[in-house]
Scaffold this motif. Structure first.
Motif, mmCIF file in Angstrom:
data_model
loop_
_atom_site.group_PDB
_atom_site.id
_atom_site.type_symbol
_atom_site.label_atom_id
_atom_site.label_comp_id
_atom_site.label_asym_id
_atom_site.label_seq_id
_atom_site.Cartn_x
_atom_site.Cartn_y
_atom_site.Cartn_z
ATOM 1 N N LYS A 22 18.947 13.895 93.555
ATOM 2 C CA LYS A 22 19.032 13.290 92.219
ATOM 3 C C LYS A 22 18.451 11.882 92.238
ATOM 4 N N LEU A 23 18.796 11.104 93.263
ATOM 5 C CA LEU A 23 18.287 9.737 93.357
ATOM 6 C C LEU A 23 16.785 9.704 93.593
ATOM 7 N N ALA A 31 9.850 4.620 88.820
ATOM 8 C CA ALA A 31 8.593 4.037 89.283
ATOM 9 C C ALA A 31 7.439 4.379 88.349
ATOM 10 N N ALA A 32 7.531 5.504 87.681
ATOM 11 C CA ALA A 32 6.410 5.960 86.862
ATOM 12 C C ALA A 32 6.486 5.500 85.413
ATOM 13 N N TYR A 33 7.674 5.257 84.885
ATOM 14 C CA TYR A 33 7.827 4.983 83.460
ATOM 15 C C TYR A 33 8.531 3.657 83.227
ATOM 16 N N PRO A 34 8.110 2.925 82.189
ATOM 17 C CA PRO A 34 8.848 1.715 81.836
ATOM 18 C C PRO A 34 10.231 2.089 81.310
ATOM 19 N N CYS A 35 11.186 1.224 81.565
ATOM 20 C CA CYS A 35 12.574 1.537 81.252
ATOM 21 C C CYS A 35 13.008 0.808 79.986
ATOM 22 N N ARG A 36 13.711 1.521 79.107
ATOM 23 C CA ARG A 36 14.240 0.918 77.884
ATOM 24 C C ARG A 36 15.627 0.348 78.122
ATOM 25 N N THR A 37 16.214 0.614 79.267
ATOM 26 C CA THR A 37 17.569 0.189 79.597
ATOM 27 C C THR A 37 17.517 -1.069 80.473
ATOM 28 N N PRO A 38 18.641 -1.594 80.881
ATOM 29 C CA PRO A 38 18.611 -2.788 81.745
ATOM 30 C C PRO A 38 17.744 -2.573 82.979
ATOM 31 N N SER A 39 17.111 -3.654 83.410
ATOM 32 C CA SER A 39 16.192 -3.530 84.538
ATOM 33 C C SER A 39 16.916 -3.276 85.859
ATOM 34 N N ASP A 40 18.205 -3.563 85.917
ATOM 35 C CA ASP A 40 18.966 -3.320 87.146
ATOM 36 C C ASP A 40 19.504 -1.881 87.108
ATOM 37 N N PHE A 41 18.950 -1.029 87.949
ATOM 38 C CA PHE A 41 19.321 0.391 87.948
ATOM 39 C C PHE A 41 20.781 0.606 88.310
ATOM 40 N N LEU A 43 23.259 -0.684 87.126
ATOM 41 C CA LEU A 43 24.091 -0.682 85.925
ATOM 42 C C LEU A 43 24.099 0.680 85.228
ATOM 43 N N VAL A 44 22.996 1.398 85.313
ATOM 44 C CA VAL A 44 22.894 2.685 84.601
ATOM 45 C C VAL A 44 23.028 3.888 85.528
ATOM 46 N N ARG A 45 23.057 3.644 86.829
ATOM 47 C CA ARG A 45 23.148 4.764 87.783
ATOM 48 C C ARG A 45 24.362 5.663 87.524
ATOM 49 N N PRO A 46 25.569 5.140 87.250
ATOM 50 C CA PRO A 46 26.705 6.037 86.994
ATOM 51 C C PRO A 46 26.478 6.967 85.798
ATOM 52 N N ALA A 47 25.804 6.473 84.776
ATOM 53 C CA ALA A 47 25.534 7.323 83.606
ATOM 54 C C ALA A 47 24.583 8.459 83.975
ATOM 55 N N TYR A 48 23.535 8.151 84.749
ATOM 56 C CA TYR A 48 22.599 9.199 85.170
ATOM 57 C C TYR A 48 23.287 10.214 86.086
ATOM 58 N N MET A 49 24.112 9.724 87.013
ATOM 59 C CA MET A 49 24.776 10.642 87.937
ATOM 60 C C MET A 49 25.765 11.537 87.198
ATOM 61 N N GLN A 50 26.417 10.995 86.184
ATOM 62 C CA GLN A 50 27.322 11.820 85.378
ATOM 63 C C GLN A 50 26.536 12.857 84.586
ATOM 64 N N ALA A 51 25.392 12.464 84.051
ATOM 65 C CA ALA A 51 24.569 13.405 83.290
ATOM 66 C C ALA A 51 24.004 14.506 84.175
ATOM 67 N N LEU A 52 23.833 14.208 85.449
ATOM 68 C CA LEU A 52 23.235 15.184 86.370
ATOM 69 C C LEU A 52 24.262 15.994 87.147
ATOM 70 N N GLU A 53 25.521 15.947 86.750
ATOM 71 C CA GLU A 53 26.540 16.754 87.425
ATOM 72 C C GLU A 53 26.227 18.235 87.249
ATOM 73 N N ALA A 75 6.456 7.860 76.477
ATOM 74 C CA ALA A 75 6.068 7.343 77.787
ATOM 75 C C ALA A 75 7.104 6.384 78.350
ATOM 76 N N PHE A 76 8.386 6.664 78.124
ATOM 77 C CA PHE A 76 9.452 5.815 78.639
ATOM 78 C C PHE A 76 10.326 6.621 79.588
ATOM 79 N N MET A 77 11.074 5.896 80.389
ATOM 80 C CA MET A 77 12.054 6.530 81.266
ATOM 81 C C MET A 77 13.056 7.276 80.381
ATOM 82 N N PRO A 78 13.290 8.565 80.659
ATOM 83 C CA PRO A 78 14.237 9.296 79.808
ATOM 84 C C PRO A 78 15.656 8.764 79.976
#
Length: 180
Positions: A22-23, A31-41, A43-53, A75-78
């Motif tokens: 997942k990581l 690395a491929a897409y600009p991020c619309r969320t905070p630049s510090d990953f 902060l958003v990693r728990p949300a992505y890991m929960q979504a990928l359960e 063309a943004f980070m999903p």
């Protein structure tokens, strides 16, 4: 054989993706897409890991491939929800196939026959009753296996039809064809 000529291994669609996989996908998307969320990953990693359960490894990598082929039309980070939605879209045909297979098993499964009770031990009267009941079950099973049930309303003239000559059967068939 060169690597390009090797037969492709059939992916195991049901194998769950590990946190490392997942990581890896999230890192490559970041690395491929600009991020619309905070630049510090972090902060958003728990949300992505929960979504990928409970996602499969194949679904995760296939969703990444489709996102890289512009399946999300931006063309943004999903976001976590967009990434999970794409994985669910990838896996839907497999879930549908499993639902259909389960429904077919349910529809076409033979009903279980009632099992004979074991003979009681010790009480001669109970054993005699059991033997009578078991003989009735065997007789009922023999009747069922002797032939398929016939709907008398549909085949009321079955005996008459079996007595016909081939010429009469053909004449009857032709007359029914003329009525159409």
């Amino acid at each position: 054989m060169t690597e390009s000529n090797l037969p492709a291994a059939q992916p195991d669609i049901s194998r769950a993706a590990t946190d490392t996989e997942k990581l890896v996908v999230l890192t490559s998307l970041l690395a491929a897409y600009p991020c619309r969320t905070p630049s510090d990953f972090r902060l958003v990693r728990p949300a992505y890991m929960q979504a990928l359960e409970d996602v499969s490894q194949w679904g995760l990598f296939e969703a990444e491939r489709r996102i890289n082929q512009n399946s999300l039309n931006h063309a943004f980070m999903p976001s976590p929800a967009e990434l999970r939605g794409e994985i669910d879209r990838v896996m839907e045909p497999f879930r549908e196939r499993a639902r259909r297979a389960a429904e077919e098993r349910r529809l076409y499964q033979w009903p279980e026959e009632p099992r004979a009770l074991p003979a009681p031990a010790g009480d001669p009267e109970a054993v005699a009753k059991w033997r009578v009941r078991r003989a009735a079950q065997k007789a009922e099973a023999a009747v069922k296996s002797a032939g398929a049930p016939v709907d008398q309303a549909l085949f009321a003239d079955k005996d008459q039809r079996s007595q016909r000559t081939p010429a009469e059967a053909i004449a009857d068939f032709v007359s029914r064809q003329d009525r159409r």
